[in-house]
Design a protein around this motif. Structure first.
Motif, PDB file in Angstrom:
ATOM      1  N   ARG A   8      18.771 -32.392 -38.334  1.00  0.00           N
ATOM      2  CA  ARG A   8      19.357 -33.097 -39.248  1.00  0.00           C
ATOM      3  C   ARG A   8      20.936 -31.277 -39.737  1.00  0.00           C
ATOM      4  O   ARG A   8      22.119 -32.205 -39.996  1.00  0.00           O
ATOM      5  N   ARG A   9      21.065 -30.679 -39.429  1.00  0.00           N
ATOM      6  CA  ARG A   9      22.183 -29.646 -38.858  1.00  0.00           C
ATOM      7  C   ARG A   9      22.962 -30.118 -38.373  1.00  0.00           C
ATOM      8  O   ARG A   9      24.423 -30.077 -37.953  1.00  0.00           O
ATOM      9  N   GLU A  10      22.733 -30.440 -36.980  1.00  0.00           N
ATOM     10  CA  GLU A  10      23.096 -31.397 -36.198  1.00  0.00           C
ATOM     11  C   GLU A  10      24.153 -32.380 -36.525  1.00  0.00           C
ATOM     12  O   GLU A  10      25.455 -32.896 -36.029  1.00  0.00           O
ATOM     13  N   LEU A  11      23.311 -33.499 -37.062  1.00  0.00           N
ATOM     14  CA  LEU A  11      23.902 -34.276 -37.820  1.00  0.00           C
ATOM     15  C   LEU A  11      24.762 -34.026 -39.152  1.00  0.00           C
ATOM     16  O   LEU A  11      26.231 -34.951 -39.387  1.00  0.00           O
ATOM     17  N   HIS A  12      24.601 -33.246 -39.790  1.00  0.00           N
ATOM     18  CA  HIS A  12      25.543 -32.508 -40.893  1.00  0.00           C
ATOM     19  C   HIS A  12      26.276 -32.507 -41.301  1.00  0.00           C
ATOM     20  O   HIS A  12      28.042 -32.759 -41.232  1.00  0.00           O
ATOM     21  N   GLN A  13      27.448 -31.700 -39.479  1.00  0.00           N
ATOM     22  CA  GLN A  13      27.886 -31.653 -38.419  1.00  0.00           C
ATOM     23  C   GLN A  13      29.153 -32.538 -38.138  1.00  0.00           C
ATOM     24  O   GLN A  13      30.593 -32.748 -38.289  1.00  0.00           O
ATOM     25  N   ILE A  14      28.356 -34.160 -37.959  1.00  0.00           N
ATOM     26  CA  ILE A  14      29.243 -35.746 -37.509  1.00  0.00           C
ATOM     27  C   ILE A  14      29.430 -36.448 -38.459  1.00  0.00           C
ATOM     28  O   ILE A  14      29.025 -37.455 -38.506  1.00  0.00           O
ATOM     29  N   ILE A  68      23.278 -43.825 -43.125  1.00  0.00           N
ATOM     30  CA  ILE A  68      23.555 -42.626 -41.989  1.00  0.00           C
ATOM     31  C   ILE A  68      25.086 -42.250 -42.386  1.00  0.00           C
ATOM     32  O   ILE A  68      25.632 -41.418 -42.073  1.00  0.00           O
ATOM     33  N   ASP A  69      26.177 -42.522 -43.864  1.00  0.00           N
ATOM     34  CA  ASP A  69      27.311 -42.557 -43.627  1.00  0.00           C
ATOM     35  C   ASP A  69      27.598 -41.055 -44.430  1.00  0.00           C
ATOM     36  O   ASP A  69      26.693 -40.427 -44.949  1.00  0.00           O
ATOM     37  N   GLY A  70      28.467 -41.135 -43.739  1.00  0.00           N
ATOM     38  CA  GLY A  70      29.422 -39.326 -44.835  1.00  0.00           C
ATOM     39  C   GLY A  70      30.458 -40.029 -46.490  1.00  0.00           C
ATOM     40  O   GLY A  70      30.557 -41.134 -46.431  1.00  0.00           O
ATOM     41  N   LEU A  71      30.812 -39.101 -46.593  1.00  0.00           N
ATOM     42  CA  LEU A  71      31.529 -39.268 -48.047  1.00  0.00           C
ATOM     43  C   LEU A  71      33.420 -38.536 -47.363  1.00  0.00           C
ATOM     44  O   LEU A  71      33.666 -37.462 -46.990  1.00  0.00           O
ATOM     45  N   PRO A  72      34.531 -38.950 -48.230  1.00  0.00           N
ATOM     46  CA  PRO A  72      36.054 -38.862 -47.451  1.00  0.00           C
ATOM     47  C   PRO A  72      35.662 -37.230 -48.434  1.00  0.00           C
ATOM     48  O   PRO A  72      36.584 -36.917 -49.924  1.00  0.00           O
ATOM     49  N   HIS A  85      34.285 -32.980 -39.602  1.00  0.00           N
ATOM     50  CA  HIS A  85      35.013 -33.655 -39.754  1.00  0.00           C
ATOM     51  C   HIS A  85      35.727 -33.193 -41.171  1.00  0.00           C
ATOM     52  O   HIS A  85      35.286 -32.887 -41.739  1.00  0.00           O
ATOM     53  N   GLU A  86      36.943 -32.990 -40.914  1.00  0.00           N
ATOM     54  CA  GLU A  86      37.939 -32.773 -41.224  1.00  0.00           C
ATOM     55  C   GLU A  86      38.047 -33.652 -42.941  1.00  0.00           C
ATOM     56  O   GLU A  86      38.625 -34.679 -42.636  1.00  0.00           O
ATOM     57  N   GLY A  87      37.861 -33.508 -44.082  1.00  0.00           N
ATOM     58  CA  GLY A  87      37.769 -34.382 -45.088  1.00  0.00           C
ATOM     59  C   GLY A  87      36.538 -34.987 -45.018  1.00  0.00           C
ATOM     60  O   GLY A  87      35.813 -36.269 -45.711  1.00  0.00           O
ATOM     61  N   ARG A  88      35.490 -35.150 -44.567  1.00  0.00           N
ATOM     62  CA  ARG A  88      34.215 -35.491 -44.209  1.00  0.00           C
ATOM     63  C   ARG A  88      32.845 -34.541 -45.038  1.00  0.00           C
ATOM     64  O   ARG A  88      32.456 -33.786 -43.775  1.00  0.00           O
ATOM     65  N   MET A  89      32.433 -35.180 -45.346  1.00  0.00           N
ATOM     66  CA  MET A  89      30.793 -34.678 -45.548  1.00  0.00           C
ATOM     67  C   MET A  89      29.721 -35.452 -45.724  1.00  0.00           C
ATOM     68  O   MET A  89      29.542 -36.222 -46.625  1.00  0.00           O
ATOM     69  N   HIS A  90      28.599 -34.825 -45.165  1.00  0.00           N
ATOM     70  CA  HIS A  90      27.354 -35.932 -45.838  1.00  0.00           C
ATOM     71  C   HIS A  90      26.994 -35.117 -46.762  1.00  0.00           C
ATOM     72  O   HIS A  90      25.851 -34.027 -46.918  1.00  0.00           O
ATOM     73  N   ALA A  91      28.116 -35.673 -48.173  1.00  0.00           N
ATOM     74  CA  ALA A  91      27.847 -34.399 -49.838  1.00  0.00           C
ATOM     75  C   ALA A  91      26.971 -35.691 -50.419  1.00  0.00           C
ATOM     76  O   ALA A  91      26.360 -35.349 -51.689  1.00  0.00           O
ATOM     77  N   CYS A  92      26.164 -36.345 -49.771  1.00  0.00           N
ATOM     78  CA  CYS A  92      25.145 -36.911 -50.484  1.00  0.00           C
ATOM     79  C   CYS A  92      23.674 -37.663 -50.351  1.00  0.00           C
ATOM     80  O   CYS A  92      22.958 -38.319 -50.365  1.00  0.00           O
ATOM     81  N   GLY A  93      23.535 -36.741 -49.220  1.00  0.00           N
ATOM     82  CA  GLY A  93      22.265 -36.177 -48.666  1.00  0.00           C
ATOM     83  C   GLY A  93      21.490 -37.366 -47.134  1.00  0.00           C
ATOM     84  O   GLY A  93      20.631 -37.856 -46.782  1.00  0.00           O
ATOM     85  N   HIS A  94      23.064 -37.811 -46.910  1.00  0.00           N
ATOM     86  CA  HIS A  94      21.896 -39.040 -45.672  1.00  0.00           C
ATOM     87  C   HIS A  94      21.659 -38.649 -44.388  1.00  0.00           C
ATOM     88  O   HIS A  94      21.007 -39.192 -43.781  1.00  0.00           O
ATOM     89  N   ASP A  95      22.092 -37.319 -44.181  1.00  0.00           N
ATOM     90  CA  ASP A  95      21.505 -36.438 -43.320  1.00  0.00           C
ATOM     91  C   ASP A  95      20.215 -35.836 -43.390  1.00  0.00           C
ATOM     92  O   ASP A  95      19.398 -36.230 -42.377  1.00  0.00           O
ATOM     93  N   PHE A  96      20.000 -35.976 -44.606  1.00  0.00           N
ATOM     94  CA  PHE A  96      18.236 -35.647 -44.859  1.00  0.00           C
ATOM     95  C   PHE A  96      17.202 -36.937 -44.987  1.00  0.00           C
ATOM     96  O   PHE A  96      16.022 -36.923 -43.744  1.00  0.00           O
ATOM     97  N   HIS A  97      18.127 -37.703 -44.572  1.00  0.00           N
ATOM     98  CA  HIS A  97      17.967 -39.733 -45.089  1.00  0.00           C
ATOM     99  C   HIS A  97      17.265 -39.494 -43.769  1.00  0.00           C
ATOM    100  O   HIS A  97      16.583 -40.140 -43.275  1.00  0.00           O
ATOM    101  N   MET A  98      18.226 -39.581 -42.481  1.00  0.00           N
ATOM    102  CA  MET A  98      18.148 -39.606 -41.614  1.00  0.00           C
ATOM    103  C   MET A  98      16.868 -39.386 -40.487  1.00  0.00           C
ATOM    104  O   MET A  98      16.232 -39.563 -39.421  1.00  0.00           O
ATOM    105  N   SER A  99      17.314 -37.860 -40.231  1.00  0.00           N
ATOM    106  CA  SER A  99      17.052 -36.423 -39.912  1.00  0.00           C
ATOM    107  C   SER A  99      15.105 -36.780 -40.792  1.00  0.00           C
ATOM    108  O   SER A  99      13.903 -36.893 -40.293  1.00  0.00           O
ATOM    109  N   ILE A 100      14.920 -37.205 -42.200  1.00  0.00           N
ATOM    110  CA  ILE A 100      13.271 -37.271 -42.366  1.00  0.00           C
ATOM    111  C   ILE A 100      13.107 -39.245 -41.194  1.00  0.00           C
ATOM    112  O   ILE A 100      11.943 -39.023 -41.117  1.00  0.00           O
ATOM    113  N   ALA A 101      13.705 -40.086 -41.500  1.00  0.00           N
ATOM    114  CA  ALA A 101      13.181 -41.462 -41.143  1.00  0.00           C
ATOM    115  C   ALA A 101      13.210 -41.283 -39.518  1.00  0.00           C
ATOM    116  O   ALA A 101      11.853 -41.563 -39.408  1.00  0.00           O
TER     117      ALA A 101
END
Length: 373
Positions: A8-14, A68-72, A85-101
């Motif tokens: 999750r942490r690695e996905l959160h960074q990208i 799997i996508d993030g937000l601006p 990634h400047e101006g990009r964030m997993h601010a809706c929890g999709h990094d959680f969704h992916m790691s759980i899956a």
């Protein structure tokens, strides 16, 4: 540390925007390539993935979708693994969704059940919408599941809680973009212009009457204008204005009626302010409707479980394009409590990572239960 927390942490960074999830797709594919061969088939679709885990003696296919996508959004959490990634964030929890899956998928690959499982790693949930085209893809038509489930993190609920209800869970949603074009000019000669800032302000006020006077009080709808762009400098009357917002309704009928009323009001603005107007309703998401029998069975399972607590929630004006999949495939979506002080789409969203392992364990146990029925 739990390996799926690390993932999750690695996905959160990208974080990447819709249909731009190239690094994310590669990360997911590379991880899946480390799992035992021969027990699954992977097919790429645009920037997403279909992963079919083969059952021992399949009689049905159960689908599990993770977006799997993030937000601006520029992240403001100060976490050591914050977005790179400047101006990009997993601010809706999709990094959680992916790691759980991935956690659920890994368990099932190493502990195969009788039925097939189809894991859908879907791009572009935040826009322009990946669920509907993915649903229509050749891969989905070949591997179409008999039922499908998905989760969404919920910052307002404590870890260990699943919130769900039968029937309507999330609203019908539509984007709203309105462009106005008039005649600009010098601030000292307003009578020679058609001021689009004034027109935009009048339009915002009139749009609020749609909900107040055109929607059944026993129904629910929302029009929100979240952004207005207009003007150049303080002493020039604006020639153009752009309004950006969203429409949300609990019924499909109300969405049609609200749009008709918006169109009528905008035509009035054209006449009243002698300008040109253009409306774009953009991307529309179908309501998330949980199939009653499957949802009640799931709720009964939660109540008998010692792993999670059940909370029967109310419907929300949240939008989710998973609704397109539920329109054609019976299933349900549920909220997963993650105990964050900041809500979804907030730059300081920081979900409790303890929810990851709990969710993996619970979902796998539910899938094993379904397999034995």
């Amino acid at each position: 540390m739990n390996p799926f927390v690390s993932i999750r942490r690695e996905l959160h960074q990208i974080p990447e925007l819709g249909f731009q999830e190239f690094k994310t797709q590669a990360y997911l594919f590379n991880y899946l390539s480390t799992l035992p061969e021969g027990r699954m088939t992977i097919k790429k679709w645009e920037t997403g993935l279909f992963v079919k885990v083969h059952g021992l003696n399949p009689t049905k296919t159960i689908g599990y979708r993770a977006d799997i996508d993030g937000l601006p959004i520029t992240e403001e959490t100060d976490l050591p693994f914050c977005s790179t990634h400047e101006g990009r964030m997993h601010a809706c929890g999709h990094d959680f969704h992916m790691s759980i899956a991935l956690g659920v998928l890994t368990f099932i690959v190493n502990n195969p059940i009788n039925d097939d499982l189809l894991f859908i790693f879907q791009p572009a949930e935040e826009g322009p919408g990946g669920a509907e085209p993915m649903l229509k893809s050749e891969v989905m038509q070949e591997w179409k599941p008999d039922m499908i489930i998905a989760l969404h993190i919920a910052p307002e609920y404590p870890v260990g809680t699943i919130a769900i209800k039968e029937g309507l869970l999330f609203a019908n949603t539509s984007e709203l973009f309105i462009d106005l074009k008039g005649k600009g000019g010098h601030a000292a000669y307003p009578h020679k212009t058609n001021d689009m800032i004034v027109a935009a302000c009048a339009l915002v006020s009139q749009l609020q009457t749609v909900i107040a006077r055109n929607v059944d009080p026993l129904d629910s709808a929302v029009i929100t204008i979240g952004k207005i762009t207009s003007g150049t400098v303080q002493n020039i009357i604006a020639e153009r204005a752009r309004l950006e917002g969203t429409i949300r309704t609990l019924s499909a009928e109300s969405m049609v009626n609200v749009k008709k009323r918006v169109e009528a009001i905008v035509k009035g603005i054209e006449v009243g302010f002698e300008c040109e107007a253009n409306i774009d309703f953009g991307c529309m998401y179908h309501q998330v409707y949980n199939q009653e029998t499957l949802t009640r069975e799931f709720m009964n399972y939660i109540e008998k479980s010692s792993e999670m607590s059940l909370y029967e929630c109310k419907e929300a004006m949240t939008g989710e394009d998973f609704g397109y999949m539920l329109k054609e495939i019976p299933g349900f979506m549920f909220w997963l409590g993650v105990s964050s002080d900041y809500g979804l789409h907030h730059s300081k969203l920081n979900p409790n990572e303890n929810a990851i392992e709990q969710a993996i364990q619970f979902i796998t146990s539910y899938l094993v239960f379904k397999d034995k029925k």
